[in-house]
Design a protein around this motif. Structure first.
Motif, mmCIF file in Angstrom:
data_model
loop_
_atom_site.group_PDB
_atom_site.id
_atom_site.type_symbol
_atom_site.label_atom_id
_atom_site.label_comp_id
_atom_site.label_asym_id
_atom_site.label_seq_id
_atom_site.Cartn_x
_atom_site.Cartn_y
_atom_site.Cartn_z
ATOM 1 N N GLU A 80 -0.735 16.523 29.145
ATOM 2 C CA GLU A 80 -0.448 16.788 27.927
ATOM 3 C C GLU A 80 -0.478 16.175 26.909
ATOM 4 O O GLU A 80 -1.252 16.177 26.118
ATOM 5 N N CYS A 81 0.177 15.464 27.051
ATOM 6 C CA CYS A 81 0.735 14.636 25.662
ATOM 7 C C CYS A 81 0.802 12.929 25.611
ATOM 8 O O CYS A 81 1.232 12.701 24.842
ATOM 9 N N ASN A 82 -0.490 12.919 26.412
ATOM 10 C CA ASN A 82 -1.248 11.242 26.190
ATOM 11 C C ASN A 82 -1.583 11.260 24.718
ATOM 12 O O ASN A 82 -1.217 9.905 24.410
ATOM 13 N N SER A 83 -2.542 12.017 24.086
ATOM 14 C CA SER A 83 -2.911 11.968 22.381
ATOM 15 C C SER A 83 -1.276 11.935 22.262
ATOM 16 O O SER A 83 -1.805 10.736 20.585
ATOM 17 N N ILE A 84 -0.317 12.481 22.145
ATOM 18 C CA ILE A 84 0.911 12.078 21.468
ATOM 19 C C ILE A 84 1.695 10.622 21.616
ATOM 20 O O ILE A 84 1.700 9.876 20.945
ATOM 21 N N LYS A 85 1.585 10.546 23.079
ATOM 22 C CA LYS A 85 2.939 9.108 23.090
ATOM 23 C C LYS A 85 1.923 7.858 22.999
ATOM 24 O O LYS A 85 2.673 7.206 22.595
ATOM 25 N N ASP A 86 0.008 8.333 23.209
ATOM 26 C CA ASP A 86 -0.058 6.969 22.903
ATOM 27 C C ASP A 86 -0.122 6.357 21.320
ATOM 28 O O ASP A 86 -0.190 6.003 21.583
ATOM 29 N N ASN A 87 0.249 7.652 20.848
ATOM 30 C CA ASN A 87 -0.163 7.446 19.549
ATOM 31 C C ASN A 87 1.152 7.167 18.744
ATOM 32 O O ASN A 87 1.497 7.323 17.033
ATOM 33 N N LEU A 88 2.127 7.849 19.588
ATOM 34 C CA LEU A 88 3.786 7.888 18.451
ATOM 35 C C LEU A 88 4.342 6.514 18.193
ATOM 36 O O LEU A 88 4.173 5.626 18.112
ATOM 37 N N GLU A 89 4.327 6.696 16.726
ATOM 38 C CA GLU A 89 4.716 5.470 15.857
ATOM 39 C C GLU A 89 6.449 6.100 15.838
ATOM 40 O O GLU A 89 7.280 4.966 15.821
ATOM 41 N N SER A 90 6.837 7.742 15.724
ATOM 42 C CA SER A 90 8.020 7.935 15.776
ATOM 43 C C SER A 90 8.735 8.832 15.736
ATOM 44 O O SER A 90 7.342 9.601 15.588
ATOM 45 N N ILE A 91 9.719 9.212 15.749
ATOM 46 C CA ILE A 91 9.546 10.908 16.529
ATOM 47 C C ILE A 91 11.313 11.251 14.764
ATOM 48 O O ILE A 91 11.810 11.074 14.622
ATOM 49 N N ASN A 92 10.468 11.880 13.899
ATOM 50 C CA ASN A 92 11.152 12.707 13.232
ATOM 51 C C ASN A 92 11.610 14.124 12.626
ATOM 52 O O ASN A 92 10.982 15.203 13.745
ATOM 53 N N PHE A 93 13.076 14.637 12.116
ATOM 54 C CA PHE A 93 13.594 16.330 12.123
ATOM 55 C C PHE A 93 13.229 16.420 10.385
ATOM 56 O O PHE A 93 13.314 15.248 9.643
ATOM 57 N N LYS A 94 12.986 17.313 10.779
ATOM 58 C CA LYS A 94 12.994 17.994 8.969
ATOM 59 C C LYS A 94 14.136 19.693 9.502
ATOM 60 O O LYS A 94 13.838 20.136 10.410
ATOM 61 N N LEU A 95 14.370 19.809 8.375
ATOM 62 C CA LEU A 95 14.809 20.815 8.381
ATOM 63 C C LEU A 95 13.864 22.255 7.939
ATOM 64 O O LEU A 95 13.461 21.620 6.860
ATOM 65 N N SER A 96 14.606 23.553 8.406
ATOM 66 C CA SER A 96 13.986 24.867 7.871
ATOM 67 C C SER A 96 15.217 25.231 7.104
ATOM 68 O O SER A 96 16.195 25.207 7.765
ATOM 69 N N TYR A 97 14.197 25.766 6.368
ATOM 70 C CA TYR A 97 15.204 26.709 5.407
ATOM 71 C C TYR A 97 15.076 27.933 6.005
ATOM 72 O O TYR A 97 16.371 29.124 5.102
ATOM 73 N N ASN A 98 14.876 28.239 7.306
ATOM 74 C CA ASN A 98 14.932 29.813 7.294
ATOM 75 C C ASN A 98 15.959 29.760 8.890
ATOM 76 O O ASN A 98 15.811 29.218 9.485
ATOM 77 N N TYR A 99 17.007 29.974 8.127
ATOM 78 C CA TYR A 99 18.148 29.582 9.361
ATOM 79 C C TYR A 99 18.363 30.976 9.789
ATOM 80 O O TYR A 99 19.031 30.863 11.348
ATOM 81 N N TYR A 100 17.601 31.644 10.108
ATOM 82 C CA TYR A 100 17.410 32.990 11.064
ATOM 83 C C TYR A 100 16.062 32.958 12.383
ATOM 84 O O TYR A 100 15.750 32.446 12.244
#
Length: 100
Positions: A80-100
């Motif tokens: 299922e992850c082939n399209s992501i794995k084959d094209n993955l350059e990096s993994i980033n994180f974003k903060l959600s401002y909804n803490y609940y």
């Protein structure tokens, strides 16, 4: 003729028009490979321009996920992850401002 349901599902995930469906299944696999308590604090995922973005609820979760990157990569080891794995350059994180 196909007799195997799994084979049929894997063929469906390979259809370019259904790439987003494959990505959603991939996101589920990533969540399975991360500590359950941490996975509950992930708001959402995005995959754009080769970058997998995890939207998290709190800065401490962002730090924990950075330390668990091998588990995230392990979640990409499925068909299922082939399209992501084959094209993955990096993994980033974003903060959600909804803490609940």
């Amino acid at each position: 003729m196909l007799h195997d349901t799994k084979e049929l599902i894997h063929l469906i995930y390979k259809i370019p028009n259904l790439k987003k469906l494959s990505n959603y299944k991939c996101f589920e696999n990533i969540l399975k490979n991360i500590d359950k308590e941490i996975s509950q604090k992930i708001n959402s995922f995005e995959f754009k321009n080769g970058i997998l973005i995890l939207v998290v609820k709190h800065p401490s979760i962002k730090m924990l996920l950075k330390s668990q990157m091998e588990f995230i990569y392990r979640g990409l080891e499925t068909i299922e992850c082939n399209s992501i794995k084959d094209n993955l350059e990096s993994i980033n994180f974003k903060l959600s401002y909804n803490y609940y």
